[in-house]
Design a protein around this motif. Structure first.
Motif, PDB file in Angstrom:
ATOM      1  N   LYS A   1       0.851  -1.208   0.132  1.00  0.00           N
ATOM      2  CA  LYS A   1       0.028   0.044  -0.093  1.00  0.00           C
ATOM      3  C   LYS A   1       1.004   1.271   0.068  1.00  0.00           C
ATOM      4  O   LYS A   1       0.484   2.186  -0.681  1.00  0.00           O
ATOM      5  CB  LYS A   1      -0.973   0.076   1.339  1.00  0.00           C
ATOM      6  CG  LYS A   1      -2.116  -0.854   1.199  1.00  0.00           C
ATOM      7  CD  LYS A   1      -2.858  -1.268   2.203  1.00  0.00           C
ATOM      8  CE  LYS A   1      -4.002  -1.993   2.212  1.00  0.00           C
ATOM      9  NZ  LYS A   1      -5.003  -1.844   3.071  1.00  0.00           N
ATOM     10  N   PHE A   2       1.922   1.160   0.972  1.00  0.00           N
ATOM     11  CA  PHE A   2       2.845   2.322   0.595  1.00  0.00           C
ATOM     12  C   PHE A   2       3.584   2.538  -0.579  1.00  0.00           C
ATOM     13  O   PHE A   2       3.836   3.539  -1.128  1.00  0.00           O
ATOM     14  CB  PHE A   2       4.082   2.220   1.931  1.00  0.00           C
ATOM     15  CG  PHE A   2       3.504   2.925   3.068  1.00  0.00           C
ATOM     16  CD1 PHE A   2       3.370   4.202   3.459  1.00  0.00           C
ATOM     17  CD2 PHE A   2       3.299   1.975   4.193  1.00  0.00           C
ATOM     18  CE1 PHE A   2       2.814   4.632   4.450  1.00  0.00           C
ATOM     19  CE2 PHE A   2       2.809   2.403   5.575  1.00  0.00           C
ATOM     20  CZ  PHE A   2       2.624   3.724   5.644  1.00  0.00           C
TER      21      PHE A   2
ATOM     22  N   PHE B   1       1.103  12.036  -1.273  1.00  0.00           N
ATOM     23  CA  PHE B   1       1.554  10.935  -0.653  1.00  0.00           C
ATOM     24  C   PHE B   1       0.916  10.738   0.647  1.00  0.00           C
ATOM     25  O   PHE B   1       0.265   9.924   1.136  1.00  0.00           O
ATOM     26  CB  PHE B   1       3.092  10.782  -0.237  1.00  0.00           C
ATOM     27  CG  PHE B   1       3.293   9.715   0.328  1.00  0.00           C
ATOM     28  CD1 PHE B   1       3.620   8.382  -0.476  1.00  0.00           C
ATOM     29  CD2 PHE B   1       3.760   9.596   1.683  1.00  0.00           C
ATOM     30  CE1 PHE B   1       4.056   7.289   0.190  1.00  0.00           C
ATOM     31  CE2 PHE B   1       4.208   8.427   2.357  1.00  0.00           C
ATOM     32  CZ  PHE B   1       4.508   7.325   1.580  1.00  0.00           C
TER      33      PHE B   1
ATOM     34  N   LEU C   1       1.902   6.205  -6.987  1.00  0.00           N
ATOM     35  CA  LEU C   1       0.701   7.072  -7.791  1.00  0.00           C
ATOM     36  C   LEU C   1       1.159   8.592  -7.296  1.00  0.00           C
ATOM     37  O   LEU C   1       0.811   9.525  -8.170  1.00  0.00           O
ATOM     38  CB  LEU C   1      -0.501   6.698  -6.692  1.00  0.00           C
ATOM     39  CG  LEU C   1      -1.088   5.340  -7.186  1.00  0.00           C
ATOM     40  CD1 LEU C   1      -2.574   5.138  -6.477  1.00  0.00           C
ATOM     41  CD2 LEU C   1      -1.577   5.608  -8.784  1.00  0.00           C
ATOM     42  N   SER C   2       1.745   8.891  -6.198  1.00  0.00           N
ATOM     43  CA  SER C   2       2.205  10.260  -5.866  1.00  0.00           C
ATOM     44  C   SER C   2       3.082  10.639  -6.904  1.00  0.00           C
ATOM     45  O   SER C   2       2.941  12.020  -7.349  1.00  0.00           O
ATOM     46  CB  SER C   2       2.808  10.263  -4.506  1.00  0.00           C
ATOM     47  OG  SER C   2       1.820   9.987  -3.620  1.00  0.00           O
TER      48      SER C   2
ATOM     49  N   PHE D   1      -2.910   9.814  -0.171  1.00  0.00           N
ATOM     50  CA  PHE D   1      -3.068   8.287  -0.293  1.00  0.00           C
ATOM     51  C   PHE D   1      -2.822   7.647   0.965  1.00  0.00           C
ATOM     52  O   PHE D   1      -3.296   6.301   0.942  1.00  0.00           O
ATOM     53  CB  PHE D   1      -2.094   7.942  -1.435  1.00  0.00           C
ATOM     54  CG  PHE D   1      -2.451   8.548  -2.872  1.00  0.00           C
ATOM     55  CD1 PHE D   1      -3.900   8.498  -3.076  1.00  0.00           C
ATOM     56  CD2 PHE D   1      -1.672   8.974  -3.673  1.00  0.00           C
ATOM     57  CE1 PHE D   1      -4.152   9.064  -4.294  1.00  0.00           C
ATOM     58  CE2 PHE D   1      -1.998   9.437  -4.869  1.00  0.00           C
ATOM     59  CZ  PHE D   1      -3.346   9.550  -5.150  1.00  0.00           C
ATOM     60  N   THR D   2      -1.959   7.949   1.989  1.00  0.00           N
ATOM     61  CA  THR D   2      -1.692   7.169   3.084  1.00  0.00           C
ATOM     62  C   THR D   2      -2.415   7.638   4.463  1.00  0.00           C
ATOM     63  O   THR D   2      -2.298   7.122   5.545  1.00  0.00           O
ATOM     64  CB  THR D   2      -0.167   7.464   3.458  1.00  0.00           C
ATOM     65  OG1 THR D   2       0.073   8.437   3.700  1.00  0.00           O
ATOM     66  CG2 THR D   2       0.560   6.630   2.345  1.00  0.00           C
ATOM     67  N   ARG D   3      -3.401   8.672   4.054  1.00  0.00           N
ATOM     68  CA  ARG D   3      -4.162   9.167   5.225  1.00  0.00           C
ATOM     69  C   ARG D   3      -5.172   8.328   5.900  1.00  0.00           C
ATOM     70  O   ARG D   3      -5.085   8.166   7.027  1.00  0.00           O
ATOM     71  CB  ARG D   3      -5.181  10.386   4.731  1.00  0.00           C
ATOM     72  CG  ARG D   3      -5.835  11.192   5.851  1.00  0.00           C
ATOM     73  CD  ARG D   3      -6.595  12.250   5.197  1.00  0.00           C
ATOM     74  NE  ARG D   3      -7.253  13.019   6.321  1.00  0.00           N
ATOM     75  CZ  ARG D   3      -8.527  12.468   6.723  1.00  0.00           C
ATOM     76  NH1 ARG D   3      -9.452  11.560   5.788  1.00  0.00           N
ATOM     77  NH2 ARG D   3      -9.228  13.343   7.420  1.00  0.00           N
TER      78      ARG D   3
ATOM     79  N   TYR E   1       2.278   1.604  -3.604  1.00  0.00           N
ATOM     80  CA  TYR E   1       1.269   2.061  -4.429  1.00  0.00           C
ATOM     81  C   TYR E   1       1.118   3.492  -4.014  1.00  0.00           C
ATOM     82  O   TYR E   1       1.011   4.267  -5.037  1.00  0.00           O
ATOM     83  CB  TYR E   1      -0.155   1.355  -3.994  1.00  0.00           C
ATOM     84  CG  TYR E   1      -0.199  -0.005  -4.542  1.00  0.00           C
ATOM     85  CD1 TYR E   1       0.690  -0.697  -5.015  1.00  0.00           C
ATOM     86  CD2 TYR E   1      -1.058  -0.874  -3.722  1.00  0.00           C
ATOM     87  CE1 TYR E   1       0.622  -1.977  -5.616  1.00  0.00           C
ATOM     88  CE2 TYR E   1      -1.106  -2.164  -4.176  1.00  0.00           C
ATOM     89  CZ  TYR E   1      -0.296  -2.915  -4.920  1.00  0.00           C
ATOM     90  OH  TYR E   1      -0.343  -4.211  -5.236  1.00  0.00           O
ATOM     91  N   ALA E   2       0.941   3.948  -2.942  1.00  0.00           N
ATOM     92  CA  ALA E   2       0.846   5.471  -2.667  1.00  0.00           C
ATOM     93  C   ALA E   2       2.094   6.280  -3.192  1.00  0.00           C
ATOM     94  O   ALA E   2       2.092   7.245  -3.807  1.00  0.00           O
ATOM     95  CB  ALA E   2       0.883   5.677  -1.114  1.00  0.00           C
TER      96      ALA E   2
END
Length: 378
Positions: free
Chosen positions: A12-13, A79, A19-20, A82-84, A15-16
């Motif tokens: 997930k990190f 970032f 995408l960022s 997306f990681t919030r 991906y974030a």
């Protein structure tokens, strides 16, 4: 790629991060095109503020440093967005751990994800539940210990008070003749026997219920075992004006047991049936095989046990009112010892009482008969 591996915090990190980077690159590309078209124009309509601002930034900072600043700010912003959600889950887990650390063991963390954070939240909930259960068990153990001490103190004090009272009569010559003195001695002796039996039962109950009793298990056929025990109780039955009756017992009921220890459980059940079943004149011993269980039913007839008392029959020092008081000679530990002993043998015991009949039903898992011929003859 494994879906479980993809659905992890690490990925997930990643991906974030990707995408960022992609969105930041897209914004830089689009922004550079817009800025280039504005700066390349010879005239600026109405000398617009955006155009003047872009020209000023480029002239004073430079296009490359400006792009780097935009890239950093954009990447950090994306970032963070997306990681919030992951950070919120981590905050909830942290807050939950703090609540548990404060002693709020009933607090539970909501499991919102199936990744490592979800596993951590579920593990913390399980840990809190186990701690809560352990704390409840500890409190129950303390309460049980206090109840045991209270019960012991009360039950020991009653015969001891009588013994001391009659010995005081003898010590101070408060009797009329030798016959009365012997009467006092007889009562003190009977109370001493009661006291000794209570102490013996208490010691055995503590030994059995504490799980410290070692069992040397062997193959045991319940049919001849109980038939022989019933014969040994014939004098007690005759004294109470009773007889015994065996029902079933044609097929062998082999179990794993320690005969010397298991006999104590059935001695208590037989004694209980005699003590409270004299009115019915007969004690029934029914033996049967039900599925994979050896079932033994010990029945007596007489005044039924009230339904509200049945669940507590195997509690230590519990006595049903009136007919099942200390006047009948019970210590309140016999059935508790029987239950603990039977459970040590991986068995179970249940009590039923209705229509003037009381049944104590024990069940044990059956085993294959022994190959040893000597054991078969036992």
């Amino acid at each position: 790629m494994n879906s479980k591996l993809i659905n992890t915090v690490r990925w997930k990190f990643i991906y974030a991060f990707l995408l960022s980077g992609i969105l930041t690159a897209a914004i830089l590309y689009g922004g550079s095109k817009v800025a280039h078209s504005i700066l390349a124009a010879q005239t600026y309509p109405d000398y617009s503020i955006p155009a003047r601002g872009i020209r000023w930034l480029v002239n004073h900072i430079g296009s490359v440093p400006l792009m780097i600043m935009v890239a950093i700010l954009g990447f950090v912003l994306f970032f963070f967005l997306f990681t919030r959600r992951l950070m919120l889950v981590l905050d909830e887990i942290t807050a939950g751990i703090q609540e548990v650390a404060k002693g709020e063991l009933s607090h539970r963390i909501e499991v919102k994800t199936s990744d490592e954070f979800g596993v951590v939240a579920a593990s913390i909930n399980q840990m809190a539940e186990q701690l809560q259960l352990s704390l409840q068990e500890e409190r129950s153990a303390v309460a049980a210990k206090n109840d045991l001490i209270t019960g012991i103190s009360h039950d020991l004090r009653t015969p001891l008070t009588s013994i001391l009272g009659f010995l005081e009569y003898i010590e101070k010559d408060r009797y009329q003749d030798e016959i009365e003195m012997r009467y006092y001695v007889s009562i003190a002796y009977e109370k001493s026997l009661t006291l000794r039996k209570l102490i013996d039962d208490l010691f055995e109950y503590t030994r059995v219920s504490g799980g410290s009793l070692p069992l040397s298990l062997t193959s045991l056929n319940l049919n001849p075992f109980l038939m022989q025990l019933a014969e040994e109780f014939a004098p007690m039955l005759e004294e109470a004006g009773m007889t015994y009756k065996i029902i079933g017992g044609q097929e062998p009921l082999w179990i794993k047991a320690a005969p010397g220890e298991l006999v104590r459980a059935y001695e208590n059940l037989f004694s209980n049936a005699i003590r409270y079943g004299a009115q019915g004149k007969v004690m029934e011993i029914a033996l049967s095989l039900e599925g994979e269980e050896a079932v033994v039913r010990i029945s007596n007839y007489g005044e039924p046990i009230p339904a509200q008392d049945l669940p507590h029959l195997f509690d230590r020092f519990y006595r049903v009112d009136k007919s099942r008081s200390r006047d009948t000679g019970g210590t309140g530990l016999g059935l508790a010892i029987a239950k603990s002993m039977i459970e040590l043998h991986k068995g179970s015991i249940t009590a039923y009482s209705e229509q003037g009949r009381t049944d104590f039903v024990t069940r044990f898992p059956v085993t294959a008969p022994p190959i040893n011929r000597d054991a078969e003859e036992r």
